[in-house]
Design an enzyme around this catalytic site. Structure first.
Site, PDB file in Angstrom:
ATOM      1  N   ASP A 143       0.856  -1.197   0.000  1.00  0.00           N
ATOM      2  CA  ASP A 143       0.000   0.000   0.000  1.00  0.00           C
ATOM      3  C   ASP A 143       0.894   1.249   0.000  1.00  0.00           C
ATOM      4  O   ASP A 143       1.797   1.380   0.839  1.00  0.00           O
ATOM      5  CB  ASP A 143      -0.867  -0.048   1.270  1.00  0.00           C
ATOM      6  CG  ASP A 143      -1.961   1.010   1.287  1.00  0.00           C
ATOM      7  OD1 ASP A 143      -2.399   1.441   0.202  1.00  0.00           O
ATOM      8  OD2 ASP A 143      -2.390   1.383   2.406  1.00  0.00           O
ATOM      9  N   HIS A 183      -9.320   4.896  -2.366  1.00  0.00           N
ATOM     10  CA  HIS A 183      -8.612   4.946  -1.076  1.00  0.00           C
ATOM     11  C   HIS A 183      -9.491   5.701  -0.071  1.00  0.00           C
ATOM     12  O   HIS A 183     -10.504   6.278  -0.440  1.00  0.00           O
ATOM     13  CB  HIS A 183      -7.272   5.673  -1.249  1.00  0.00           C
ATOM     14  CG  HIS A 183      -6.218   4.805  -1.847  1.00  0.00           C
ATOM     15  ND1 HIS A 183      -5.102   4.404  -1.165  1.00  0.00           N
ATOM     16  CD2 HIS A 183      -6.146   4.230  -3.074  1.00  0.00           C
ATOM     17  CE1 HIS A 183      -4.373   3.630  -1.946  1.00  0.00           C
ATOM     18  NE2 HIS A 183      -4.978   3.508  -3.126  1.00  0.00           N
ATOM     19  N   SER A 199     -11.544   4.794   2.214  1.00  0.00           N
ATOM     20  CA  SER A 199     -12.958   4.406   2.108  1.00  0.00           C
ATOM     21  C   SER A 199     -13.558   3.855   3.396  1.00  0.00           C
ATOM     22  O   SER A 199     -14.567   3.144   3.357  1.00  0.00           O
ATOM     23  CB  SER A 199     -13.123   3.389   0.974  1.00  0.00           C
ATOM     24  OG  SER A 199     -12.839   4.014  -0.255  1.00  0.00           O
TER      25      SER A 199
HETATM   26  P1  13P Z   1      -9.063   4.708   5.533  1.00  0.00           P
HETATM   27  O1  13P Z   1      -8.186   5.546   6.412  1.00  0.00           O
HETATM   28  O2  13P Z   1     -10.301   5.462   5.147  1.00  0.00           O
HETATM   29  O3  13P Z   1      -9.375   3.397   6.120  1.00  0.00           O
HETATM   30  O4  13P Z   1      -8.270   4.451   4.160  1.00  0.00           O
HETATM   31  C1  13P Z   1      -7.263   3.482   4.098  1.00  0.00           C
HETATM   32  C2  13P Z   1      -6.478   3.556   2.831  1.00  0.00           C
HETATM   33  O5  13P Z   1      -6.821   4.225   1.872  1.00  0.00           O
HETATM   34  C3  13P Z   1      -5.241   2.761   2.784  1.00  0.00           C
HETATM   35  O6  13P Z   1      -4.516   2.972   1.600  1.00  0.00           O
HETATM   36  O1  G3H Z   2      -2.248   4.798   3.842  1.00  0.00           O
HETATM   37  C1  G3H Z   2      -2.944   4.707   4.832  1.00  0.00           C
HETATM   38  C2  G3H Z   2      -3.187   3.437   5.509  1.00  0.00           C
HETATM   39  O2  G3H Z   2      -4.250   3.609   6.405  1.00  0.00           O
HETATM   40  C3  G3H Z   2      -1.952   2.907   6.180  1.00  0.00           C
HETATM   41  O3  G3H Z   2      -1.676   3.633   7.309  1.00  0.00           O
HETATM   42  O4  G3H Z   2       0.751   4.184   7.058  1.00  0.00           O
HETATM   43  O5  G3H Z   2      -0.417   4.292   9.296  1.00  0.00           O
HETATM   44  O6  G3H Z   2       0.082   2.083   8.223  1.00  0.00           O
HETATM   45  P1  G3H Z   2      -0.206   3.544   8.019  1.00  0.00           P
HETATM   46 ZN    ZN Z   3      -4.584   4.912   0.758  1.00  0.00          ZN
END
Ligand code: 13P
Ligand code: G3H
Ligand code: ZN
Length: 351
Positions: A83, A231, A233
């Site tokens: 991610d 994203h 969401s």
């Molecule tokens: P949220 O913070 O809305 O759960 O989004 C998560 C996300 O987009 C991770 O890439």
């Molecule tokens: O990108 C956002 C995701 O919620 C991941 O969050 O970077 O705190 O692990 P994080």
């Molecule tokens: Zn994201």
């Protein structure tokens, strides 16, 4: 079955007209909760790992826990996705670790904060596609910038900013130039629990963020075969925020993305729906409840069992709402080697 390329899970979702939740993982209980929900609903699974999660788990702890999930759940196809990869090197590290999908988030500079130029975004994303596809690995790109800031990642763009939303014509050019399998679009969502500044002028109550759903409709019309990603969401359910506050938390009033808006996106090409914050809320509410109601407890298994169960309940609700439930056995999972052949055949995502 081994980990599945995410591209196959998205292709199948497109065929079936449903979306797949992409859930962030950081520890064993979160992985178990996702798999409990996936088993119960017979869902295909996308688990995603941020750079912060890789660091927290020294890369290998999390990677090995995912192997356990694969071994224990042979009936659920599982893709493992990076991610918000911030550079070519980060994506390469994830591919070396055995991830079957990576996100090259070239919408921001390597610092994860400064909006990138379009040309730089195209260049770095294209280089990641050139690395990943010959190995059968899926690539998600991002065009436009999300609002907010999370764990140092994000440009801190105001949640009501419209300047950084995805331009549909540019999106078409971006997909053609980079060859990505999936495109994350900026339509006014942001990471984290605070996604909206809007209030009802009469009652003062919070309202959901105003999303530019028309951009998703337009992008899907231009590229009906491009898998879109939403994203930010999380729906930030009020009952979870209320529980956290009831048991000693201190969260201000807030509002997330209503599930019906996500479902509208799914009708218009959204195949991957990113959810992290809702899991954080569900687990925190459960842990706070145990700490408050049973202050004599001190075995982490006591409160983590509750946290895991509440997270699983939330995942199950999302899997049902996004439509992925019941689709785990629709297809024969592909290996990365088989996916290499698909890429070699020159099949393009774009219409
Ligand atoms: P949220 O913070 O809305 O759960 O989004 C998560 C996300 O987009 C991770 O890439
Ligand atoms: O990108 C956002 C995701 O919620 C991941 O969050 O970077 O705190 O692990 P994080
Ligand atoms: Zn994201």
């Amino acid at each position: 079955m081994p980990l599945v390329p995410m591209r196959q899970i998205l292709d199948e979702a497109a065929k079936g007209g449903y979306g797949v939740g992409a859930f962030n993982i950081n520890n064993m209980e979160q992985i178990q909760a996702i798999m409990m929900a996936a088993q119960e609903t017979k869902s295909p699974v996308i688990m995603q790992v941020s750079r912060g999660a890789l660091k927290y788990s020294n890369d290998l702890y999390l990677r090995r826990l995912v192997d356990a999930a694969v071994e224990l759940n042979p009936d659920n196809p599982i893709a493992l996705h990076l991610d918000h990869g911030n550079s070519f090197d980060t994506c390469k590290r994830a591919i070396d670790l055995g991830f079957t999908s990576v996100m090259m988030d070239g919408s921001l500079d390597e610092d994860g904060k400064t909006p990138n130029t379009y040309e730089k975004n195209v260049d770095v994303t294209r280089r990641v596609v050139d690395l990943a596809h010959p190995l059968g690995v899926t690539v998600e790109g991002e065009l436009g910038c999300l609002g907010g800031i999370e764990d140092g990642h994000g440009a801190g763009i105001a949640v009501d900013d419209t300047e950084h939303l995805t331009d549909p014509a540019e999106a078409e050019d971006f997909v053609a130039k980079t060859g990505v399998d999936a495109l994350a679009v900026a339509i006014g969502t942001s990471h984290g629990a605070y996604k909206s500044l809007r209030k009802d002028p009469k009652t003062g109550e919070m309202l959901p963020p105003a999303l530019a759903m028309d951009r998703i409709h337009e992008i899907h019309k231009r590229m009906p075969n491009c898998h879109l990603v939403m994203h930010g969401s999380s729906s930030v359910p009020k009952e979870l925020v209320d529980l956290i506050n009831q048991y000693g938390g201190n969260m201000p009033d807030t509002y997330g993305i209503p599930v019906d808006q996500i479902q509208d996106g799914i009708k218009h090409g959204v195949r991957k729906v990113n959810v992290d914050t809702d899991m954080r809320l569900a687990m925190t509410a459960a842990i706070r409840k145990v700490f408050t109601e049973q202050p004599e407890k001190f075995d982490p298994r006591d409160y983590l069992t509750h946290a895991r169960a509440e997270a699983a309940k939330m995942y199950k609700e999302r899997m049902l709402a996004f439509g992925q439930a019941g689709h785990a056995a629709d297809f024969k999972p592909m290996t990365l080697e088989e996916m290499i052949k698909v890429y070699e055949s020159g099949e393009k995502i774009q219409a």
